[in-house]
Scaffold this motif. Structure first.
Motif, PDB file in Angstrom:
ATOM      1  N   THR A 114     -34.160 -22.405  20.234  1.00  0.00           N
ATOM      2  CA  THR A 114     -33.082 -22.142  21.187  1.00  0.00           C
ATOM      3  C   THR A 114     -32.724 -23.461  21.859  1.00  0.00           C
ATOM      4  OG1 THR A 114     -34.528 -21.609  23.067  1.00  0.00           O
ATOM      5  CG2 THR A 114     -33.870 -19.795  21.610  1.00  0.00           C
ATOM      6  N   SER A 115     -31.528 -23.496  22.473  1.00  0.00           N
ATOM      7  CA  SER A 115     -31.003 -24.770  22.935  1.00  0.00           C
ATOM      8  C   SER A 115     -30.060 -24.559  24.122  1.00  0.00           C
ATOM      9  CB  SER A 115     -30.279 -25.451  21.773  1.00  0.00           C
ATOM     10  OG  SER A 115     -29.781 -26.705  22.146  1.00  0.00           O
ATOM     11  N   VAL A 116     -29.356 -25.649  24.463  1.00  0.00           N
ATOM     12  CA  VAL A 116     -28.322 -25.621  25.509  1.00  0.00           C
ATOM     13  C   VAL A 116     -27.117 -26.405  25.028  1.00  0.00           C
ATOM     14  CG1 VAL A 116     -27.697 -26.333  27.861  1.00  0.00           C
ATOM     15  CG2 VAL A 116     -30.010 -25.480  27.397  1.00  0.00           C
ATOM     16  N   ASP A 117     -25.946 -25.861  25.153  1.00  0.00           N
ATOM     17  CA  ASP A 117     -24.657 -26.536  24.935  1.00  0.00           C
ATOM     18  C   ASP A 117     -23.539 -25.585  24.520  1.00  0.00           C
ATOM     19  OD1 ASP A 117     -24.872 -29.154  25.735  1.00  0.00           O
ATOM     20  OD2 ASP A 117     -25.408 -29.939  23.765  1.00  0.00           O
ATOM     21  N   GLY A 118     -23.759 -24.824  23.419  1.00  0.00           N
ATOM     22  CA  GLY A 118     -22.658 -24.031  22.872  1.00  0.00           C
ATOM     23  C   GLY A 118     -21.684 -24.888  22.087  1.00  0.00           C
ATOM     24  N   SER A 152     -28.122 -20.440  22.087  1.00  0.00           N
ATOM     25  CA  SER A 152     -27.822 -21.628  22.883  1.00  0.00           C
ATOM     26  C   SER A 152     -27.165 -21.179  24.179  1.00  0.00           C
ATOM     27  CB  SER A 152     -26.885 -22.581  22.123  1.00  0.00           C
ATOM     28  OG  SER A 152     -26.582 -23.723  22.903  1.00  0.00           O
ATOM     29  N   ALA A 153     -27.634 -21.724  25.288  1.00  0.00           N
ATOM     30  CA  ALA A 153     -27.002 -21.441  26.588  1.00  0.00           C
ATOM     31  C   ALA A 153     -25.783 -22.351  26.704  1.00  0.00           C
ATOM     32  CB  ALA A 153     -27.981 -21.696  27.725  1.00  0.00           C
ATOM     33  N   SER A 154     -24.599 -21.756  26.663  1.00  0.00           N
ATOM     34  CA  SER A 154     -23.385 -22.564  26.533  1.00  0.00           C
ATOM     35  C   SER A 154     -22.923 -23.154  27.857  1.00  0.00           C
ATOM     36  CB  SER A 154     -22.254 -21.718  25.945  1.00  0.00           C
ATOM     37  OG  SER A 154     -21.789 -20.791  26.900  1.00  0.00           O
ATOM     38  N   GLN A 155     -22.327 -24.354  27.734  1.00  0.00           N
ATOM     39  CA  GLN A 155     -21.631 -24.985  28.837  1.00  0.00           C
ATOM     40  C   GLN A 155     -20.125 -24.851  28.596  1.00  0.00           C
ATOM     41  OE1 GLN A 155     -23.663 -28.582  30.518  1.00  0.00           O
ATOM     42  NE2 GLN A 155     -24.073 -28.978  28.361  1.00  0.00           N
ATOM     43  N   ASP A 156     -19.336 -25.161  29.625  1.00  0.00           N
ATOM     44  CA  ASP A 156     -17.879 -25.113  29.499  1.00  0.00           C
ATOM     45  C   ASP A 156     -17.305 -26.451  29.960  1.00  0.00           C
ATOM     46  OD1 ASP A 156     -15.175 -24.635  29.481  1.00  0.00           O
ATOM     47  OD2 ASP A 156     -15.326 -22.642  30.375  1.00  0.00           O
ATOM     48  N   LEU A 166     -32.383 -19.330  30.812  1.00  0.00           N
ATOM     49  CA  LEU A 166     -31.768 -18.354  29.897  1.00  0.00           C
ATOM     50  C   LEU A 166     -32.245 -18.567  28.464  1.00  0.00           C
ATOM     51  CD1 LEU A 166     -27.937 -18.034  30.684  1.00  0.00           C
ATOM     52  CD2 LEU A 166     -29.598 -16.171  30.559  1.00  0.00           C
ATOM     53  N   SER A 167     -32.187 -19.815  28.034  1.00  0.00           N
ATOM     54  CA  SER A 167     -32.529 -20.143  26.654  1.00  0.00           C
ATOM     55  C   SER A 167     -33.987 -19.835  26.344  1.00  0.00           C
ATOM     56  CB  SER A 167     -32.228 -21.633  26.401  1.00  0.00           C
ATOM     57  OG  SER A 167     -32.364 -21.953  25.052  1.00  0.00           O
ATOM     58  N   CYS A 168     -34.883 -20.161  27.282  1.00  0.00           N
ATOM     59  CA  CYS A 168     -36.314 -19.978  27.018  1.00  0.00           C
ATOM     60  C   CYS A 168     -36.782 -18.547  27.252  1.00  0.00           C
ATOM     61  CB  CYS A 168     -37.127 -20.971  27.844  1.00  0.00           C
ATOM     62  SG  CYS A 168     -36.968 -22.653  27.184  1.00  0.00           S
ATOM     63  N   PHE A 171     -37.751 -25.282  21.984  1.00  0.00           N
ATOM     64  CA  PHE A 171     -36.585 -25.386  22.860  1.00  0.00           C
ATOM     65  C   PHE A 171     -36.126 -26.830  22.833  1.00  0.00           C
ATOM     66  CE2 PHE A 171     -35.059 -26.747  27.114  1.00  0.00           C
ATOM     67  CZ  PHE A 171     -33.848 -26.060  27.112  1.00  0.00           C
ATOM     68  N   THR A 172     -34.865 -27.050  22.461  1.00  0.00           N
ATOM     69  CA  THR A 172     -34.302 -28.403  22.492  1.00  0.00           C
ATOM     70  C   THR A 172     -33.309 -28.491  23.642  1.00  0.00           C
ATOM     71  OG1 THR A 172     -32.472 -27.888  20.989  1.00  0.00           O
ATOM     72  CG2 THR A 172     -34.543 -28.621  19.999  1.00  0.00           C
ATOM     73  N   ILE A 173     -33.244 -29.680  24.263  1.00  0.00           N
ATOM     74  CA  ILE A 173     -32.426 -29.809  25.476  1.00  0.00           C
ATOM     75  C   ILE A 173     -30.934 -29.858  25.195  1.00  0.00           C
ATOM     76  CG2 ILE A 173     -34.228 -30.760  26.931  1.00  0.00           C
ATOM     77  CD1 ILE A 173     -31.575 -33.023  25.311  1.00  0.00           C
ATOM     78  N   ASN A 174     -30.552 -30.039  23.926  1.00  0.00           N
ATOM     79  CA  ASN A 174     -29.135 -29.911  23.587  1.00  0.00           C
ATOM     80  C   ASN A 174     -28.977 -29.509  22.124  1.00  0.00           C
ATOM     81  OD1 ASN A 174     -29.400 -32.263  22.057  1.00  0.00           O
ATOM     82  ND2 ASN A 174     -27.880 -33.429  23.190  1.00  0.00           N
ATOM     83  N   ASP A 175     -27.748 -29.208  21.746  1.00  0.00           N
ATOM     84  CA  ASP A 175     -27.494 -28.679  20.412  1.00  0.00           C
ATOM     85  C   ASP A 175     -27.653 -29.702  19.281  1.00  0.00           C
ATOM     86  OD1 ASP A 175     -27.135 -26.173  21.385  1.00  0.00           O
ATOM     87  OD2 ASP A 175     -24.943 -26.186  21.288  1.00  0.00           O
ATOM     88  N   PRO A 176     -27.248 -30.971  19.452  1.00  0.00           N
ATOM     89  CA  PRO A 176     -27.496 -31.916  18.360  1.00  0.00           C
ATOM     90  C   PRO A 176     -28.975 -31.975  17.972  1.00  0.00           C
ATOM     91  CG  PRO A 176     -25.919 -32.845  19.878  1.00  0.00           C
ATOM     92  CD  PRO A 176     -26.410 -31.574  20.514  1.00  0.00           C
ATOM     93  N   GLN A 177     -29.864 -31.972  18.967  1.00  0.00           N
ATOM     94  CA  GLN A 177     -31.290 -31.978  18.657  1.00  0.00           C
ATOM     95  C   GLN A 177     -31.702 -30.683  17.951  1.00  0.00           C
ATOM     96  OE1 GLN A 177     -32.527 -34.577  22.611  1.00  0.00           O
ATOM     97  NE2 GLN A 177     -33.931 -32.998  21.947  1.00  0.00           N
TER      98      GLN A 177
END
Length: 317
Positions: free
Chosen positions: A244-248, A266-270, A142-144, A219-225
């Motif tokens: 773009t990233s992953v976490d939300g 960012s592709a969010s997680q829950d 999704l993010s990429c 593309f970073t593997i999480n939001d802090p990065q």
């Protein structure tokens, strides 16, 4: 042997068999009085929210259950000690965010032998009774896909990697699958780890800016990065790079609302729902309603500048 002796031996054998069977009976969800949760870092709001969701779910079934949530601080030996501590306190359910998906197996086996059900959360781990995590391949994809669209299908892209746990490996896999559909995009780097941290992401991004003068996407593997990378771009006064990233995560919400930020999605997680689902999976295994080894994947949602105003974040629960 006389007939009476035969009957006596048979009766004793039956009693012994019944006693052994009773002793081996698994705990049920109603038996939960103590729960252990070991996560990578309780300094991360993601894991704080996961623990909150899990605690809510546990107390619905067992209001008086003790919940012991500990931060492993990404230290394998520390996580081993925590698992043993959980067993000493009588934990029948353990939620494990494994520091190392393979090396934690001995601790998992000891816990199971002691009568505990072990559920992996966020990342997979060998030998657990069940796993609950985000569909990380879908999150990376999704993010990429969005990143490629923002670049109009062309340009140099760096994939800022991370610790080689299952979730990160899957995110990178999904990202590469998405970018492969755009022949005009060239991946210039995919082996630099930001270690899941803002400061390391900042340093890795600084290196990209020197090495790749034509870089247009990251593309970073999480939001802090992602936040660290955005800061490096700002300090270098570089324009035309999108992230773009992953976490939300909460920090990414602020970045998406900032028109000067390079972060666009960012592709969010829950994690709250993940905690709930992990407890439910553990309880269902105890009650014989769920097959051991089951995996539940939670679908991610893409958060962008266009829809961030409607996003219910981690801390909103």
């Amino acid at each position: 042997m006389t007939f009476k002796s035969t009957l006596l031996v048979s009766a004793l054998a039956l009693v012994a068999t019944m006693g052994a069977t009773t002793g081996a009976t698994s705990a049920t969800a109603a038996d939960i009085s103590s729960v252990g949760i070991s996560v990578g870092s309780l300094g991360n709001p993601y894991f704080v929210t996961l623990v909150k969701g899990a605690t809510t779910a546990i107390h619905k079934t067992a209001p008086d259950a003790r919940v012991n949530a500990l931060s492993a601080d990404w230290d394998l030996n520390k996580q081993f000690s925590q698992m043993d501590s959980f067993m000493s306190s009588g934990a029948k359910l353990i939620l494990l965010n494994a520091v190392d998906p393979q090396a934690t197996l001995p601790a998992i086996r000891r816990a199971q032998k002691g009568g505990a059900t072990v559920v992996a959360v966020d990342v997979g781990a060998t030998g657990v009774d069940a796993t609950v995590q985000t569909d990380n391949t879908a999150a990376g994809r999704l993010s990429c896909e969005y990143l490629a669209q923002k670049l109009n299908g062309k340009g140099e892209v760096a994939i800022q990697n991370g610790q080689q746990v299952t979730s990160i490996i899957e995110r990178v896999k999904g990202c590469k699958e998405a970018l492969a559909k755009f022949p005009g995009i060239k991946i210039v780097s995919d082996d630099q780890s930001g270690e899941g941290a803002r400061d390391i992401g900042f340093q890795v991004m600084q290196g990209y800016l020197v090495r790749f003068p034509n870089l247009s996407g990251v593309f970073t593997i999480n939001d802090p990065q992602a936040v660290g990378s955005d800061l490096a771009i700002r300090q270098a006064h570089r324009k035309g790079i999108v992230i773009t990233s992953v976490d939300g995560a909460p920090d990414i919400v602020a970045a998406l609302k900032d028109p000067n930020s390079s972060v666009v999605a960012s592709a969010s997680q829950d994690p709250y729902q993940m905690g709930i689902d992990a407890v439910t999976a553990g309880q269902d295994i105890m009650d014989g309603k769920l097959k051991k080894g089951s995996v539940k994947l939670i679908a991610p949602a893409l958060i962008t500048r266009d829809n961030v105003g409607q996003y219910k974040g981690w801390t909103d629960h």
